[in-house]
Design an enzyme around this catalytic site. Structure first.
Site, PDB file in Angstrom:
ATOM      1  N   GLY A 707       0.788  -1.232   0.000  1.00 23.40           N
ATOM      2  CA  GLY A 707       0.000   0.000   0.000  1.00 23.40           C
ATOM      3  C   GLY A 707       0.815   1.274   0.000  1.00 23.40           C
ATOM      4  O   GLY A 707       0.245   2.360   0.088  1.00 23.40           O
ATOM      5  N   GLU A 743       4.672  -6.181   2.176  1.00 24.42           N
ATOM      6  CA  GLU A 743       4.521  -6.725   0.824  1.00 24.42           C
ATOM      7  C   GLU A 743       4.155  -5.629  -0.167  1.00 24.42           C
ATOM      8  O   GLU A 743       3.030  -5.589  -0.652  1.00 24.42           O
ATOM      9  CB  GLU A 743       3.509  -7.875   0.804  1.00 24.42           C
ATOM     10  CG  GLU A 743       2.307  -7.651   1.707  1.00 24.42           C
ATOM     11  CD  GLU A 743       1.402  -8.867   1.806  1.00 24.42           C
ATOM     12  OE1 GLU A 743       1.893  -9.936   2.168  1.00 24.42           O
ATOM     13  OE2 GLU A 743       0.200  -8.714   1.522  1.00 24.42           O
ATOM     14  N   PRO A 744       5.093  -4.755  -0.474  1.00 27.39           N
ATOM     15  CA  PRO A 744       4.816  -3.658  -1.399  1.00 27.39           C
ATOM     16  C   PRO A 744       4.742  -4.137  -2.848  1.00 27.39           C
ATOM     17  O   PRO A 744       5.471  -5.056  -3.240  1.00 27.39           O
ATOM     18  CB  PRO A 744       6.035  -2.743  -1.231  1.00 27.39           C
ATOM     19  CG  PRO A 744       7.140  -3.670  -0.821  1.00 27.39           C
ATOM     20  CD  PRO A 744       6.487  -4.743   0.009  1.00 27.39           C
ATOM     21  N   GLY A 745       3.861  -3.532  -3.598  1.00 30.25           N
ATOM     22  CA  GLY A 745       3.815  -3.773  -5.042  1.00 30.25           C
ATOM     23  C   GLY A 745       4.190  -2.486  -5.742  1.00 30.25           C
ATOM     24  O   GLY A 745       5.309  -2.272  -6.199  1.00 30.25           O
ATOM     25  N   ARG A 746       3.233  -1.560  -5.711  1.00 28.15           N
ATOM     26  CA  ARG A 746       3.362  -0.302  -6.450  1.00 28.15           C
ATOM     27  C   ARG A 746       4.692   0.433  -6.206  1.00 28.15           C
ATOM     28  O   ARG A 746       5.335   0.893  -7.139  1.00 28.15           O
ATOM     29  CB  ARG A 746       2.212   0.607  -6.020  1.00 28.15           C
ATOM     30  CG  ARG A 746       2.073   1.875  -6.796  1.00 28.15           C
ATOM     31  CD  ARG A 746       1.124   2.838  -6.084  1.00 28.15           C
ATOM     32  NE  ARG A 746      -0.119   2.220  -5.695  1.00 28.15           N
ATOM     33  CZ  ARG A 746      -1.199   2.151  -6.467  1.00 28.15           C
ATOM     34  NH1 ARG A 746      -1.177   2.693  -7.664  1.00 28.15           N
ATOM     35  NH2 ARG A 746      -2.298   1.571  -6.033  1.00 28.15           N
ATOM     36  N   ARG A 782      -6.022   2.750 -15.413  1.00 28.47           N
ATOM     37  CA  ARG A 782      -6.076   3.506 -14.152  1.00 28.47           C
ATOM     38  C   ARG A 782      -6.804   4.858 -14.267  1.00 28.47           C
ATOM     39  O   ARG A 782      -7.602   5.205 -13.397  1.00 28.47           O
ATOM     40  CB  ARG A 782      -4.680   3.697 -13.557  1.00 28.47           C
ATOM     41  CG  ARG A 782      -3.966   2.366 -13.263  1.00 28.47           C
ATOM     42  CD  ARG A 782      -2.791   2.511 -12.314  1.00 28.47           C
ATOM     43  NE  ARG A 782      -3.243   2.768 -10.962  1.00 28.47           N
ATOM     44  CZ  ARG A 782      -3.195   3.921 -10.368  1.00 28.47           C
ATOM     45  NH1 ARG A 782      -2.687   4.964 -11.008  1.00 28.47           N
ATOM     46  NH2 ARG A 782      -3.640   4.073  -9.141  1.00 28.47           N
ATOM     47  N   TYR A 786      -9.938   4.759 -11.856  1.00 32.05           N
ATOM     48  CA  TYR A 786      -9.772   5.459 -10.565  1.00 32.05           C
ATOM     49  C   TYR A 786      -9.684   6.969 -10.718  1.00 32.05           C
ATOM     50  O   TYR A 786      -9.412   7.671  -9.743  1.00 32.05           O
ATOM     51  CB  TYR A 786      -8.490   5.015  -9.864  1.00 32.05           C
ATOM     52  CG  TYR A 786      -8.258   3.533  -9.795  1.00 32.05           C
ATOM     53  CD1 TYR A 786      -9.117   2.730  -9.048  1.00 32.05           C
ATOM     54  CD2 TYR A 786      -7.181   2.950 -10.448  1.00 32.05           C
ATOM     55  CE1 TYR A 786      -8.896   1.368  -8.970  1.00 32.05           C
ATOM     56  CE2 TYR A 786      -6.949   1.592 -10.369  1.00 32.05           C
ATOM     57  CZ  TYR A 786      -7.815   0.801  -9.633  1.00 32.05           C
ATOM     58  OH  TYR A 786      -7.586  -0.537  -9.548  1.00 32.05           O
ATOM     59  N   CYS A 813     -13.880   2.024 -27.973  1.00 32.30           N
ATOM     60  CA  CYS A 813     -15.239   2.534 -28.159  1.00 32.30           C
ATOM     61  C   CYS A 813     -15.954   2.765 -26.841  1.00 32.30           C
ATOM     62  O   CYS A 813     -16.938   2.083 -26.515  1.00 32.30           O
ATOM     63  CB  CYS A 813     -16.041   1.563 -29.018  1.00 32.30           C
ATOM     64  SG  CYS A 813     -15.401   1.553 -30.668  1.00 32.30           S
TER      65      CYS A 813
HETATM   66  N1  LLP Z   1      -0.781  -7.182  -0.406  1.00 25.83           N
HETATM   67  C1  LLP Z   1      -2.071  -7.433  -0.678  1.00 25.83           C
HETATM   68  C2  LLP Z   1      -2.779  -8.452   0.069  1.00 25.83           C
HETATM   69  C3  LLP Z   1      -2.714  -6.718  -1.690  1.00 25.83           C
HETATM   70  O1  LLP Z   1      -3.990  -6.949  -1.946  1.00 25.83           O
HETATM   71  C4  LLP Z   1      -2.008  -5.744  -2.401  1.00 25.83           C
HETATM   72  C5  LLP Z   1      -2.660  -4.965  -3.463  1.00 25.83           C
HETATM   73  C6  LLP Z   1      -0.653  -5.516  -2.081  1.00 25.83           C
HETATM   74  C7  LLP Z   1      -0.080  -6.245  -1.068  1.00 25.83           C
HETATM   75  C8  LLP Z   1       0.193  -4.512  -2.776  1.00 25.83           C
HETATM   76  O2  LLP Z   1      -0.289  -3.218  -2.628  1.00 25.83           O
HETATM   77  P1  LLP Z   1       0.564  -1.981  -3.220  1.00 25.83           P
HETATM   78  O3  LLP Z   1       1.834  -1.897  -2.443  1.00 25.83           O
HETATM   79  O4  LLP Z   1       0.808  -2.197  -4.646  1.00 25.83           O
HETATM   80  O5  LLP Z   1      -0.292  -0.814  -3.028  1.00 25.83           O
HETATM   81  N2  LLP Z   1      -5.129  -1.663  -9.178  1.00 25.83           N
HETATM   82  C9  LLP Z   1      -5.002  -0.701  -8.107  1.00 25.83           C
HETATM   83  C10 LLP Z   1      -4.246  -1.273  -6.913  1.00 25.83           C
HETATM   84  C11 LLP Z   1      -4.865  -2.524  -6.357  1.00 25.83           C
HETATM   85  C12 LLP Z   1      -4.102  -3.113  -5.210  1.00 25.83           C
HETATM   86  C13 LLP Z   1      -4.584  -4.456  -4.857  1.00 25.83           C
HETATM   87  N3  LLP Z   1      -3.885  -5.077  -3.777  1.00 25.83           N
HETATM   88  C14 LLP Z   1      -4.344   0.549  -8.637  1.00 25.83           C
HETATM   89  O6  LLP Z   1      -3.944   0.600  -9.789  1.00 25.83           O
HETATM   90  O7  LLP Z   1      -4.244   1.536  -7.918  1.00 25.83           O
END
Ligand code: LLP
Length: 861
Positions: A707, A743-746, A782, A786, A813
């Site tokens: 997050g 657990e970072p993604g973004r 996105r 959003y 379209c």
């Molecule tokens: N852990 C869990 C259990 C999650 O569900 C998620 C993201 C993450 C970690 C990683 O979160 P991050 O660090 O990336 O914020 N499509 C949306 C974001 C959806 C996130 C879903 N879960 C967007 O483009 O903003």
């Protein structure tokens, strides 16, 4: 020059502006510039900084070391400035200082100061300051005349206000006055006069009340039909929020009179609300400028603002509001309830600010300026009001206002912003009839946080560069703000990207160095033991290899993601793979356990229905802490309205079943949402999980989820990882013994990725212009999903001025197929390469072949 073609400008300088030689040099320079522009200049100024307060203390007898010492301090302050300005202070100020002593002696003799004496005494502050200012400007500019403000401004009687207000809060009329104009013209091209004082029809000194110097300048501007009114102060203009509360507050470049009035009335101290009406009635523009930084443009207030469309321009907080809640069971269809109750307010001199009504309750707020008075009359007032209804007085609350124009028409856009109120008790909500103001009354302890969050959502994320100038931090920091476009990796590697985009389009390109940089930042957090990359953000094999190579584990949400990891890294220790499914079918749990990865359970259902799967196993539990955070409601993953996590009330049953099954709960997990910028969010998650861990016993790992918010455009900033780290360190010190995982993604991948796409066609429909590119929501959803506002540039024309405003749209379209709305871009041509930045996260992974248009390809450079 004949009087009728003379241009006048009125320049007002506040106390700080006139208290040092350095500032006086600047004032002289500003006046000289206005003269060169062909204008005559009328300078209005206040008393030296702090002097009005000291004079007030003399009146109140509130002086620390006695009145004599206070008079000495006032004298010394003026003589010191005179010495700095190389003036003969004793001669210039002699008469005023003598008067000061006489008046003070009189007060001591009589034991109190009547209104007339108060006015004369307070007015001395302005008279002394202008005596010095005029002498200095006269020498410095070869001619400047001092004119007594009491020869220019005469007060008009007010109805039923009493002597106090007539003398200490006088008002003047604002009709053009040829005599005043003549008086100034005769005095010369540079005139200096006092703010705050005027004469009454009997010729005696009166004061113009709080903010009086701003009012003086506005009255004069109105009377002489000035070209412009300039208010010079110690801040560089009006801001979208109080910069001391919100350092990312943005300068408001242009405002209409109505907007400025609303912002000034709701607490911005820069400009006194009283000075706006005179300027407005005579269409005189007001410029708010900073004496210490004359090179800055400041805020311009005039009949038209920068944007005609509806928008929120500023946030304001008024603290220490008092609410009066009136509950009457018999009110429904009862005639005269409001008139009966409001009469009680009138009787006790209480002015009502906001009102909200329901069938059985009317709640009002009192004008915050009058609180002191309220405390004096509270008991009697409540007693009388109770004859009509049940009364509750609610203190410790603050009014948070969204200020702007036509707010009613854009309520739907504010939806995500209002989600910050989800966790708050809102005592009163009011929408001003003029549609310029939307106000919430909440607990004072929450007001600061709400304002910062709302500011981030409605101002920072709007990315509007017309209305909003630089941030406070940028303006007040050392030197120029760094240009984020110039320093971006994609600008450094521009030639390579132009070649790639020219060869094949659309395509995502990821920069290895930037990816590593982001990962290193995360790895530097000393409070975190292990990091698992949430691969849902970007599953490109190059990205996965890089991050796995740096020692990160992987977080998967489907068996498909798990399979992908095991295929790419056949020898990986399955303990480095988290599997966190949500509403997955039974079979996925079977596979997960079979592969030996760490399974997280986020519902009690599998335990109740498929207990056999869990016997003797080890799991993590995903807990719903009861609230969610994030950049949009779709990505908040906590609270009743989110489908994720085990609610706290089910924990005892989970514990019981776990015990029966011999199931070991190794760790607890919570992920409250995505795109979070509040650095305390993860510590709060840790605290919530710690509570559950105590209930369960035996838990030694807390996984705080991902997050971590990033910036999507140049006006935003990412979450401050150092502060996250500090907060988590504090948690660890308080509760040692846990391993902390995230657990970072973004955060890891967003910055590293760009989407390249080429211009296909251009279109103009009246005022609205479209720039078409060869991919849209099928590659990057996105913005459509959003409302995300990503930086978009024309990479082929980075040096060209961005003087056209376009909507950047794709070929899909749907009208929602927009990549960017109202973007300032150079005039573009077919074939130009357009770059969408900060697109490495949730880009390609969320793409589709909608319309059977293949989404962008991807590669790593
Ligand atoms: N852990 C869990 C259990 C999650 O569900 C998620 C993201 C993450 C970690 C990683 O979160 P991050 O660090 O990336 O914020 N499509 C949306 C974001 C959806 C996130 C879903 N879960 C967007 O483009 O903003």
């Amino acid at each position: 020059m004949g009087t009728d073609i003379e241009k006048w400008m009125v320049l007002k300088f506040g106390g700080t502006s006139v208290s040092s030689r350095e500032n006086w040099e600047r004032i002289a320079e500003v006046v000289a510039v206005r003269r060169r522009e062909g204008a005559r200049v009328c300078v209005v100024h206040s008393a030296l900084a702090g002097v009005s307060n000291r004079l007030q203390e003399l009146i109140d007898g509130d002086t620390e070391k006695g009145r004599g010492a206070a008079v000495d301090a006032i004298r010394e302050q003026h003589l010191e400035l005179a010495r700095d300005l190389e003036l003969d202070g004793e001669t210039l100020l002699g008469g005023h200082l003598g008067e000061l002593e006489r008046l003070v002696r009189g007060i001591e003799l009589v034991g109190e100061a009547g209104y007339r004496v108060q006015a004369r005494l307070m007015g001395l502050g302005e008279l002394m300051a202008t005596a010095l200012g005029a002498a200095w400007l006269d020498r410095r500019l070869d001619g400047a005349a001092l004119v007594d403000a009491r020869d220019l401004l005469e007060s008009v009687p007010q109805r039923n206000v009493g002597e106090r207000a007539e003398v200490l809060s006088a008002v003047c009329d604002i009709a053009p006055d040829p005599q005043v104009r003549r008086r100034l013209s005769e005095a010369g091209p540079v005139v200096l006069t006092q703010g705050f004082i005027a004469r009454d029809p009997g010729g005696q000194t009166v004061l113009l009340g709080r903010g009086g110097s701003d009012a003086s300048a506005a009255y004069l501007a109105a009377k002489i039909g000035a070209e412009r009114l300039e208010i010079w102060t110690d801040v560089p203009g009006m801001f979208s929020a109080n910069p001391h509360q919100v350092p990312s507050a943005r300068l408001l470049r242009r405002l209409s009179y109505a907007e400025a009035q609303e912002i000034a009335t709701n607490g911005a101290r820069v400009l006194h609300p009283r000075c706006i009406r005179p300027a407005r009635e005579h269409a005189i523009p007001i410029h708010v400028r900073c004496t210490q930084r004359p090179e800055l443009e400041g805020t311009v207030i005039s009949g038209s603002s920068a944007d005609e469309e509806a928008m929120v321009k500023a946030l304001a907080v008024r603290s220490d509001v008092v609410l009066v809640s009136m509950e009457s069971l018999g009110m429904w269809q009862q005639v005269g309830f409001l008139s009966d109750t409001f009469a009680v307010f009138k009787k006790h001199g209480l002015s009502i600010d906001l009102v909200s009504t329901s069938e059985s309750n009317v709640t009002v707020s009192l004008d915050p300026g009058l609180n002191a008075h309220f405390r004096q009359v509270e008991e009697a007032f409540v007693g009388e009001l109770q004859e009509h209804c049940r009364v509750k007085i609610i203190g410790g609350v603050s009014a948070v206002s969204l200020l702007g124009r036509n707010i009613r028409t854009i309520l739907h856009q504010l939806g995500p912003a209002f989600e910050v109120f989800q966790e708050q008790h809102v005592y009163l909500l009011s929408q001003a009839a003029n549609d310029l103001n939307f106000t919430f009354v909440v607990d004072s302890s929450q007001a600061g946080r709400l304002v910062r969050q709302l500011h981030e959502q409605v101002i920072t994320q709007s990315g509007n560069r017309h209305s909003f100038g630089p941030t406070w931090t940028e303006l007040m920091g050392d030197g120029q703000p760094e240009d984020p476009v110039k320093t971006a990796w994609w600008n450094r590697r521009r030639e390579e990207l132009l070649r790639l985009g020219g060869e094949r389009s659309p395509r995502y390109v990821y920069d290895r160095q930037t990816l590593r940089g982001s990962a290193l930042q995360m790895l530097e957090m000393s409070s975190v033991d292990r990091i698992f990359y949430a691969m849902k953000a970007n599953a490109h094999p190059g990205v996965l290899r890089e991050l796995e190579g740096m020692g990160l584990g992987l977080e998967c949400v489907s068996i498909g993601e798990v399979a992908c990891v095991l295929e790419l890294f056949p020898d990986i220790d399955p303990g480095r793979v988290l599997f966190t499914p949500n509403f997955a079918p039974r079979g996925e749990y079977v596979r997960g356990f079979g592969l030996g990865v760490r399974v997280t359970l986020d519902n009690i259902y599998p335990l109740r229905q498929w207990p056999e799967l869990f016997e003797g196993r080890e799991v993590f539990l995903r807990i719903d802490p009861g609230y969610g955070h994030g950049h949009h409601r779709h990505v908040k993953t906590g609270g009743t309205h989110s489908k994720f996590g085990i609610p706290r009330f089910e924990i005892p049953e989970v514990a019981r079943r776990a015990e029966e099954l011999g199931l070991k709960v190794r760790g607890l997990h919570a992920h409250t949402g995505s795109g979070i910028k509040d650095p305390l969010a993860w510590k709060n998650t840790a605290l919530a999980l710690h509570e559950v861990a105590q209930e369960l016993g035996g838990v030694d790992i807390l996984d705080l989820g991902g997050g971590f918010g990033v910036r999507e455009n140049e006006t935003q900033s990412a979450v401050d990882l150092e502060r996250v780290d500090e907060a988590l360190d504090a948690f660890r010190r308080a509760w040692p013994g846990y391993e902390i995982w995230v657990e970072p993604g973004r955060y890891l991948v967003a910055e590293a990725g760009v989407l390249l796409t080429r211009v296909t066609q251009l279109k103009g429909k009246g005022n609205v212009r479209y720039l078409g590119v060869d991919t849209g929501m099928n590659s990057f959803i996105r913005p459509a999903l959003y409302g995300a506002r990503h930086t978009i540039v024309n990479l082929s024309r980075l040096e060209e001025p961005s003087d056209s405003v376009v909507n950047v749209v794709g070929p899909i379209c749907e009208s929602g197929d927009k990549l960017g709305i109202d973007r300032h871009m150079p005039e573009s041509q077919e074939g130009d390469v357009i770059l969408i930045a900060h697109a490495g996260a949730y880009g390609r992974v969320m793409s589709s072949s909608y319309n059977l248009r293949p989404p962008a390809s991807e590669e790593m450079i």
